[in-house]
Design an enzyme around this catalytic site. Structure first.
Site, PDB file in Angstrom:
ATOM      1  N   GLY A   1       1.039  -1.214   0.098  1.00  0.00           N
ATOM      2  CA  GLY A   1       0.176   0.130   0.051  1.00  0.00           C
ATOM      3  C   GLY A   1       0.717   1.220  -0.074  1.00  0.00           C
ATOM      4  O   GLY A   1       0.527   2.055  -0.842  1.00  0.00           O
ATOM      5  N   HIS A   2       1.856   1.222   0.878  1.00  0.00           N
ATOM      6  CA  HIS A   2       2.918   2.534   0.802  1.00  0.00           C
ATOM      7  C   HIS A   2       3.463   2.482  -0.418  1.00  0.00           C
ATOM      8  O   HIS A   2       3.834   3.650  -0.927  1.00  0.00           O
ATOM      9  CB  HIS A   2       3.657   2.287   2.001  1.00  0.00           C
ATOM     10  CG  HIS A   2       3.186   2.253   3.185  1.00  0.00           C
ATOM     11  ND1 HIS A   2       3.183   1.158   4.062  1.00  0.00           N
ATOM     12  CD2 HIS A   2       2.693   3.268   4.232  1.00  0.00           C
ATOM     13  CE1 HIS A   2       2.838   1.317   5.218  1.00  0.00           C
ATOM     14  NE2 HIS A   2       2.099   2.636   5.120  1.00  0.00           N
TER      15      HIS A   2
ATOM     16  N   GLN B   1      -0.016  10.916  18.356  1.00  0.00           N
ATOM     17  CA  GLN B   1      -1.315  10.419  17.834  1.00  0.00           C
ATOM     18  C   GLN B   1      -1.564   9.093  18.371  1.00  0.00           C
ATOM     19  O   GLN B   1      -2.587   8.498  18.069  1.00  0.00           O
ATOM     20  CB  GLN B   1      -1.248  10.385  16.424  1.00  0.00           C
ATOM     21  CG  GLN B   1      -0.402   9.083  15.712  1.00  0.00           C
ATOM     22  CD  GLN B   1      -0.082   9.544  14.341  1.00  0.00           C
ATOM     23  OE1 GLN B   1       0.455  10.372  13.711  1.00  0.00           O
ATOM     24  NE2 GLN B   1      -0.673   8.471  13.476  1.00  0.00           N
TER      25      GLN B   1
ATOM     26  N   LYS C   1      -7.516   4.560   2.431  1.00  0.00           N
ATOM     27  CA  LYS C   1      -7.602   3.622   3.447  1.00  0.00           C
ATOM     28  C   LYS C   1      -7.998   4.420   4.732  1.00  0.00           C
ATOM     29  O   LYS C   1      -8.795   3.745   5.562  1.00  0.00           O
ATOM     30  CB  LYS C   1      -6.156   2.907   3.705  1.00  0.00           C
ATOM     31  CG  LYS C   1      -6.035   2.125   5.057  1.00  0.00           C
ATOM     32  CD  LYS C   1      -6.803   0.717   4.839  1.00  0.00           C
ATOM     33  CE  LYS C   1      -6.396   0.038   6.201  1.00  0.00           C
ATOM     34  NZ  LYS C   1      -5.964   0.691   7.331  1.00  0.00           N
TER      35      LYS C   1
ATOM     36  N   SER D   1      -2.476  -3.298   5.907  1.00  0.00           N
ATOM     37  CA  SER D   1      -2.170  -2.355   6.877  1.00  0.00           C
ATOM     38  C   SER D   1      -0.994  -2.984   7.667  1.00  0.00           C
ATOM     39  O   SER D   1      -0.670  -4.206   7.670  1.00  0.00           O
ATOM     40  CB  SER D   1      -3.302  -2.508   7.990  1.00  0.00           C
ATOM     41  OG  SER D   1      -3.083  -2.225   9.179  1.00  0.00           O
TER      42      SER D   1
ATOM     43  N   ARG E   1      -0.446  -3.331  10.640  1.00  0.00           N
ATOM     44  CA  ARG E   1      -0.758  -3.907  11.904  1.00  0.00           C
ATOM     45  C   ARG E   1      -1.375  -5.416  11.650  1.00  0.00           C
ATOM     46  O   ARG E   1      -1.763  -6.219  12.353  1.00  0.00           O
ATOM     47  CB  ARG E   1      -2.366  -3.271  12.686  1.00  0.00           C
ATOM     48  CG  ARG E   1      -1.827  -1.753  13.291  1.00  0.00           C
ATOM     49  CD  ARG E   1      -2.631  -1.133  14.210  1.00  0.00           C
ATOM     50  NE  ARG E   1      -2.340  -0.241  14.824  1.00  0.00           N
ATOM     51  CZ  ARG E   1      -2.463   1.130  14.585  1.00  0.00           C
ATOM     52  NH1 ARG E   1      -2.922   1.560  13.420  1.00  0.00           N
ATOM     53  NH2 ARG E   1      -1.856   2.236  15.350  1.00  0.00           N
TER      54      ARG E   1
HETATM   55  P1  AMP Z   1       0.721   4.616   7.932  1.00  0.00           P
HETATM   56  O1  AMP Z   1       2.185   4.208   7.741  1.00  0.00           O
HETATM   57  O2  AMP Z   1      -0.128   3.515   8.290  1.00  0.00           O
HETATM   58  O3  AMP Z   1       0.501   5.923   8.583  1.00  0.00           O
HETATM   59  O4  AMP Z   1       0.256   5.005   6.529  1.00  0.00           O
HETATM   60  C1  AMP Z   1       0.748   6.014   5.589  1.00  0.00           C
HETATM   61  C2  AMP Z   1       0.022   6.381   4.387  1.00  0.00           C
HETATM   62  O5  AMP Z   1      -0.289   5.181   3.605  1.00  0.00           O
HETATM   63  C3  AMP Z   1      -1.241   6.792   4.626  1.00  0.00           C
HETATM   64  O6  AMP Z   1      -1.658   7.802   3.729  1.00  0.00           O
HETATM   65  C4  AMP Z   1      -2.005   5.594   4.596  1.00  0.00           C
HETATM   66  O7  AMP Z   1      -3.593   6.177   4.360  1.00  0.00           O
HETATM   67  C5  AMP Z   1      -1.715   4.797   3.508  1.00  0.00           C
HETATM   68  N1  AMP Z   1      -2.026   3.798   3.548  1.00  0.00           N
HETATM   69  C6  AMP Z   1      -2.201   2.723   4.458  1.00  0.00           C
HETATM   70  N2  AMP Z   1      -2.578   1.511   3.873  1.00  0.00           N
HETATM   71  C7  AMP Z   1      -2.720   1.756   2.733  1.00  0.00           C
HETATM   72  C8  AMP Z   1      -3.142   0.719   1.762  1.00  0.00           C
HETATM   73  N3  AMP Z   1      -3.466  -0.476   2.008  1.00  0.00           N
HETATM   74  N4  AMP Z   1      -3.714   1.130   0.444  1.00  0.00           N
HETATM   75  C9  AMP Z   1      -2.889   2.325   0.387  1.00  0.00           C
HETATM   76  N5  AMP Z   1      -2.556   3.420   0.948  1.00  0.00           N
HETATM   77  C10 AMP Z   1      -2.397   2.785   2.071  1.00  0.00           C
END
Ligand code: AMP
Length: 287
Positions: free
Chosen positions: A42-43, A67, A156, A192, A194
Protein backbone atom coordinates in the site's frame (compact mmCIF):
# COMPACT_ATOMS: atom_id res chain seq x y z
CA UNK A 1 20.48 7.97 -7.74
CA UNK A 2 20.20 4.63 -9.54
CA UNK A 3 17.34 2.27 -8.71
CA UNK A 4 18.23 -0.33 -6.14
CA UNK A 5 20.55 1.84 -4.08
CA UNK A 6 19.39 2.93 -0.68
CA UNK A 7 17.80 6.32 -0.18
CA UNK A 8 19.71 9.09 1.54
CA UNK A 9 18.45 9.05 5.13
CA UNK A 10 17.91 12.52 6.55
CA UNK A 11 17.56 12.60 10.32
CA UNK A 12 17.25 16.30 11.03
CA UNK A 13 14.87 19.06 10.06
CA UNK A 14 17.85 21.13 8.88
CA UNK A 15 19.05 18.36 6.57
CA UNK A 16 15.58 18.02 4.99
CA UNK A 17 15.29 21.77 4.48
CA UNK A 18 18.71 21.89 2.85
CA UNK A 19 18.10 18.93 0.53
CA UNK A 20 14.65 20.13 -0.52
CA UNK A 21 15.85 23.71 -1.04
CA UNK A 22 18.54 22.46 -3.40
CA UNK A 23 16.03 20.31 -5.36
CA UNK A 24 13.62 23.23 -5.56
CA UNK A 25 16.41 25.58 -6.70
CA UNK A 26 17.06 23.14 -9.57
CA UNK A 27 13.44 23.54 -10.62
CA UNK A 28 12.30 20.08 -9.50
CA UNK A 29 8.86 19.47 -8.00
CA UNK A 30 8.65 17.54 -4.74
CA UNK A 31 6.16 14.79 -3.91
CA UNK A 32 6.04 13.73 -0.28
CA UNK A 33 4.61 10.61 1.36
CA UNK A 34 4.30 10.63 5.17
CA UNK A 35 4.29 7.17 6.77
CA UNK A 36 4.89 5.44 10.08
CA UNK A 37 7.08 2.83 8.39
CA UNK A 38 6.59 -0.96 8.43
CA UNK A 39 6.05 -0.41 4.73
CA UNK A 40 3.85 -2.70 2.63
CA UNK A 41 2.55 -2.69 -0.94
CA UNK A 42 0.00 0.00 0.00
CA UNK A 43 2.79 2.42 0.86
CA UNK A 44 4.71 1.39 -2.26
CA UNK A 45 1.68 2.39 -4.36
CA UNK A 46 2.18 5.93 -2.99
CA UNK A 47 5.81 6.19 -4.07
CA UNK A 48 5.07 4.62 -7.47
CA UNK A 49 2.30 7.16 -8.05
CA UNK A 50 4.55 9.92 -6.76
CA UNK A 51 7.07 9.07 -9.48
CA UNK A 52 4.39 9.72 -12.11
CA UNK A 53 3.34 13.13 -10.82
CA UNK A 54 6.54 14.81 -9.66
CA UNK A 55 10.29 14.97 -10.01
CA UNK A 56 11.68 14.22 -6.56
CA UNK A 57 10.19 11.84 -4.00
CA UNK A 58 10.65 11.96 -0.26
CA UNK A 59 9.10 9.57 2.26
CA UNK A 60 9.03 10.19 5.99
CA UNK A 61 9.09 7.37 8.51
CA UNK A 62 8.04 8.58 11.93
CA UNK A 63 5.93 6.81 14.54
CA UNK A 64 4.35 9.89 16.05
CA UNK A 65 3.77 9.45 19.82
CA UNK A 66 1.35 12.38 19.83
CA UNK A 67 -1.28 10.42 17.88
CA UNK A 68 -1.25 7.41 20.20
CA UNK A 69 -3.33 7.43 23.38
CA UNK A 70 -2.39 5.88 26.72
CA UNK A 71 -2.77 2.11 26.46
CA UNK A 72 -2.59 2.11 22.65
CA UNK A 73 -0.02 0.22 20.59
CA UNK A 74 2.79 2.84 20.38
CA UNK A 75 5.32 0.49 21.93
CA UNK A 76 4.42 -2.51 19.84
CA UNK A 77 3.94 -0.58 16.59
CA UNK A 78 6.23 -2.40 14.11
CA UNK A 79 9.54 -0.71 13.32
CA UNK A 80 11.34 -2.17 10.30
CA UNK A 81 13.58 0.69 9.11
CA UNK A 82 16.16 -1.52 7.42
CA UNK A 83 13.58 -3.35 5.29
CA UNK A 84 11.77 -0.08 4.61
CA UNK A 85 14.93 1.53 3.23
CA UNK A 86 15.57 -1.48 1.04
CA UNK A 87 12.00 -1.39 -0.33
CA UNK A 88 12.16 2.32 -1.02
CA UNK A 89 15.60 1.97 -2.62
CA UNK A 90 14.23 -0.73 -4.92
CA UNK A 91 11.59 1.78 -6.09
CA UNK A 92 14.22 4.46 -6.67
CA UNK A 93 13.13 6.77 -3.84
CA UNK A 94 16.05 9.15 -3.25
CA UNK A 95 15.20 10.61 0.18
CA UNK A 96 13.85 9.31 3.47
CA UNK A 97 13.24 11.57 6.45
CA UNK A 98 13.52 9.44 9.59
CA UNK A 99 13.65 11.81 12.57
CA UNK A 100 13.84 10.86 16.22
CA UNK A 101 11.07 11.89 18.61
CA UNK A 102 13.48 14.46 20.09
CA UNK A 103 14.12 15.94 16.65
CA UNK A 104 10.39 16.37 16.02
CA UNK A 105 9.51 17.52 19.55
CA UNK A 106 12.76 19.11 20.83
CA UNK A 107 11.07 21.04 23.63
CA UNK A 108 8.81 18.19 24.72
CA UNK A 109 5.20 17.59 23.77
CA UNK A 110 3.86 20.21 21.36
CA UNK A 111 2.05 22.99 23.22
CA UNK A 112 0.57 24.28 19.97
CA UNK A 113 -1.92 21.76 18.66
CA UNK A 114 -4.02 21.65 15.50
CA UNK A 115 -7.56 20.78 16.55
CA UNK A 116 -9.41 18.40 14.25
CA UNK A 117 -12.72 19.87 15.41
CA UNK A 118 -16.01 18.01 15.69
CA UNK A 119 -15.37 15.40 12.98
CA UNK A 120 -12.13 14.60 14.80
CA UNK A 121 -14.18 13.36 17.77
CA UNK A 122 -16.28 10.87 15.75
CA UNK A 123 -15.61 7.26 14.65
CA UNK A 124 -11.82 6.77 14.97
CA UNK A 125 -11.69 9.91 17.09
CA UNK A 126 -14.31 8.53 19.49
CA UNK A 127 -12.34 5.31 19.91
CA UNK A 128 -9.03 7.17 20.10
CA UNK A 129 -9.53 10.55 21.85
CA UNK A 130 -6.97 13.12 20.72
CA UNK A 131 -5.74 10.89 17.89
CA UNK A 132 -6.61 13.27 15.07
CA UNK A 133 -5.25 16.35 16.86
CA UNK A 134 -1.97 14.41 17.05
CA UNK A 135 -2.19 13.44 13.38
CA UNK A 136 -2.98 16.96 12.15
CA UNK A 137 -0.30 18.55 14.32
CA UNK A 138 2.43 16.23 13.04
CA UNK A 139 1.20 16.51 9.43
CA UNK A 140 1.30 20.32 9.70
CA UNK A 141 4.84 20.12 11.11
CA UNK A 142 5.98 17.67 8.43
CA UNK A 143 4.47 19.78 5.63
CA UNK A 144 6.25 22.84 7.00
CA UNK A 145 9.52 20.93 7.13
CA UNK A 146 9.37 19.32 3.66
CA UNK A 147 7.31 22.02 1.87
CA UNK A 148 6.34 19.67 -0.96
CA UNK A 149 4.33 20.55 -4.04
CA UNK A 150 2.20 17.43 -3.60
CA UNK A 151 1.56 15.18 -0.60
CA UNK A 152 0.09 11.68 -0.95
CA UNK A 153 -2.52 10.32 1.43
CA UNK A 154 -4.29 6.96 1.30
CA UNK A 155 -8.02 6.45 0.90
CA UNK A 156 -7.49 3.61 3.40
CA UNK A 157 -7.60 6.17 6.24
CA UNK A 158 -10.69 7.96 4.95
CA UNK A 159 -11.39 10.05 8.04
CA UNK A 160 -7.73 11.10 8.27
CA UNK A 161 -7.81 12.06 4.58
CA UNK A 162 -10.97 14.11 5.11
CA UNK A 163 -9.46 15.92 8.11
CA UNK A 164 -6.10 16.57 6.44
CA UNK A 165 -7.85 18.10 3.43
CA UNK A 166 -9.95 20.22 5.75
CA UNK A 167 -6.82 21.42 7.58
CA UNK A 168 -5.11 22.27 4.28
CA UNK A 169 -8.16 24.32 3.27
CA UNK A 170 -8.71 25.92 6.68
CA UNK A 171 -5.05 26.89 7.15
CA UNK A 172 -4.34 27.74 3.48
CA UNK A 173 -1.45 25.30 3.34
CA UNK A 174 0.23 25.53 -0.09
CA UNK A 175 0.17 21.85 -1.05
CA UNK A 176 -1.93 19.61 -3.29
CA UNK A 177 -3.20 16.24 -2.02
CA UNK A 178 -2.90 13.18 -4.25
CA UNK A 179 -5.23 10.40 -3.05
CA UNK A 180 -3.98 6.83 -3.38
CA UNK A 181 -6.59 4.05 -3.68
CA UNK A 182 -6.67 1.23 -1.13
CA UNK A 183 -4.32 -1.67 -1.90
CA UNK A 184 -5.81 -5.00 -0.78
CA UNK A 185 -4.81 -8.61 -0.31
CA UNK A 186 -6.31 -11.10 -2.79
CA UNK A 187 -9.17 -11.88 -0.39
CA UNK A 188 -10.04 -8.18 0.03
CA UNK A 189 -8.32 -7.38 3.34
CA UNK A 190 -6.88 -3.85 3.15
CA UNK A 191 -3.12 -3.89 3.65
CA UNK A 192 -2.11 -2.46 7.02
CA UNK A 193 1.06 -2.45 9.07
CA UNK A 194 -1.05 -3.95 11.86
CA UNK A 195 -2.16 -7.03 9.86
CA UNK A 196 1.01 -8.79 10.98
CA UNK A 197 -0.44 -8.99 14.51
CA UNK A 198 -3.35 -11.21 13.37
CA UNK A 199 -3.10 -14.92 14.11
CA UNK A 200 -4.34 -17.37 11.46
CA UNK A 201 -7.94 -17.41 12.69
CA UNK A 202 -8.09 -13.63 13.09
CA UNK A 203 -6.54 -13.23 9.65
CA UNK A 204 -9.31 -15.37 8.14
CA UNK A 205 -11.98 -13.45 10.08
CA UNK A 206 -10.51 -10.09 9.03
CA UNK A 207 -11.87 -10.63 5.51
CA UNK A 208 -15.29 -9.91 7.00
CA UNK A 209 -14.62 -6.15 7.00
CA UNK A 210 -14.23 -5.94 3.23
CA UNK A 211 -17.01 -8.50 2.73
CA UNK A 212 -19.36 -6.26 4.76
CA UNK A 213 -18.33 -3.22 2.69
CA UNK A 214 -18.96 -5.15 -0.53
CA UNK A 215 -22.33 -6.31 0.78
CA UNK A 216 -23.27 -2.70 1.56
CA UNK A 217 -22.11 -1.56 -1.88
CA UNK A 218 -24.21 -4.24 -3.59
CA UNK A 219 -27.33 -3.44 -1.56
CA UNK A 220 -26.89 0.34 -1.76
CA UNK A 221 -29.06 0.75 -4.86
CA UNK A 222 -31.98 -0.26 -2.58
CA UNK A 223 -31.18 2.53 -0.14
CA UNK A 224 -29.49 3.22 3.19
CA UNK A 225 -31.37 0.71 5.35
CA UNK A 226 -30.73 -2.09 2.87
CA UNK A 227 -27.03 -1.23 2.75
CA UNK A 228 -26.68 -1.15 6.55
CA UNK A 229 -28.65 -4.40 6.94
CA UNK A 230 -26.48 -6.16 4.36
CA UNK A 231 -23.30 -5.09 6.17
CA UNK A 232 -24.69 -6.09 9.53
CA UNK A 233 -25.60 -9.52 8.15
CA UNK A 234 -22.01 -10.08 7.06
CA UNK A 235 -20.51 -8.82 10.33
CA UNK A 236 -22.85 -10.71 12.67
CA UNK A 237 -21.73 -14.04 11.24
CA UNK A 238 -18.13 -13.69 12.42
CA UNK A 239 -17.64 -14.02 16.19
CA UNK A 240 -13.93 -13.07 16.08
CA UNK A 241 -14.84 -9.62 14.75
CA UNK A 242 -15.55 -7.23 17.63
CA UNK A 243 -17.31 -4.46 15.70
CA UNK A 244 -16.77 -0.86 16.79
CA UNK A 245 -18.80 0.88 14.06
CA UNK A 246 -20.15 0.50 10.58
CA UNK A 247 -21.38 3.86 9.27
CA UNK A 248 -22.32 5.38 5.96
CA UNK A 249 -21.18 8.99 5.73
CA UNK A 250 -21.50 11.89 3.32
CA UNK A 251 -18.08 12.39 1.67
CA UNK A 252 -18.64 16.18 1.75
CA UNK A 253 -19.20 16.41 5.51
CA UNK A 254 -18.15 13.03 6.91
CA UNK A 255 -21.39 13.01 8.90
CA UNK A 256 -23.74 10.00 8.75
CA UNK A 257 -26.21 10.23 5.87
CA UNK A 258 -29.94 9.85 6.39
CA UNK A 259 -32.26 7.91 4.09
CA UNK A 260 -32.88 10.96 1.89
CA UNK A 261 -29.25 10.89 0.75
CA UNK A 262 -28.80 9.63 -2.80
CA UNK A 263 -25.61 9.11 -4.76
CA UNK A 264 -22.04 8.84 -3.52
CA UNK A 265 -21.40 7.94 0.09
CA UNK A 266 -18.55 6.39 2.05
CA UNK A 267 -19.11 3.23 4.07
CA UNK A 268 -16.62 3.10 6.95
CA UNK A 269 -15.94 0.23 9.33
CA UNK A 270 -13.73 -0.40 12.35
CA UNK A 271 -13.37 -3.56 14.39
CA UNK A 272 -11.04 -5.26 16.79
CA UNK A 273 -9.70 -8.74 16.16
CA UNK A 274 -8.19 -9.72 19.46
CA UNK A 275 -6.20 -6.63 20.44
CA UNK A 276 -5.65 -5.47 16.85
CA UNK A 277 -7.83 -2.64 15.60
CA UNK A 278 -8.52 -2.59 11.86
CA UNK A 279 -10.30 -0.01 9.71
CA UNK A 280 -11.54 -0.07 6.14
CA UNK A 281 -13.91 1.84 3.86
CA UNK A 282 -15.46 1.84 0.43
CA UNK A 283 -17.25 4.30 -1.81
CA UNK A 284 -20.84 3.23 -2.39
CA UNK A 285 -23.72 4.61 -4.45
CA UNK A 286 -27.04 4.99 -2.61
CA UNK A 287 -30.11 4.65 -4.81
P1 AMP B 1 0.69 4.75 7.89
O1 AMP B 1 2.12 4.33 7.73
O2 AMP B 1 -0.22 3.66 8.30
O3 AMP B 1 0.54 6.02 8.67
O4 AMP B 1 0.20 5.11 6.42
C1 AMP B 1 0.91 6.02 5.60
C2 AMP B 1 0.07 6.33 4.39
O5 AMP B 1 -0.19 5.13 3.67
C3 AMP B 1 -1.30 6.92 4.76
O6 AMP B 1 -1.62 7.95 3.81
C4 AMP B 1 -2.22 5.74 4.63
O7 AMP B 1 -3.55 6.09 4.33
C5 AMP B 1 -1.58 5.00 3.47
N1 AMP B 1 -1.97 3.58 3.46
C6 AMP B 1 -2.05 2.73 4.50
N2 AMP B 1 -2.52 1.54 4.11
C7 AMP B 1 -2.75 1.63 2.77
C8 AMP B 1 -3.26 0.73 1.78
N3 AMP B 1 -3.65 -0.52 2.08
N4 AMP B 1 -3.35 1.18 0.50
C9 AMP B 1 -2.97 2.45 0.17
N5 AMP B 1 -2.50 3.35 1.07
C10 AMP B 1 -2.40 2.95 2.34
Amino acid sequence: MSEGSRPVVLETVAAVREAMASERASGRSIVYTPTMGALHAGHIAHVDRAAEIGDVRIVSIFVNPMQFGAGEDLDRYPRTLDDDLENLGARGVPYVFAPSVAEMYPTGPSQTVVSAGKIGTLYEGAARPGHFDGVLTVVAKLLNIVQPDVVTFGQKDAQQLFLVRRMITDLNLPVRVEVIPIVREDDGLALSSRNRFLDANQRRAARTLSIALEAAASAAERGLDAALAAAQGALMGEPLVDLDYFKIVDPATFLPVDDRHKGRATAIVAAKLGSTRLIDNEMIHLG
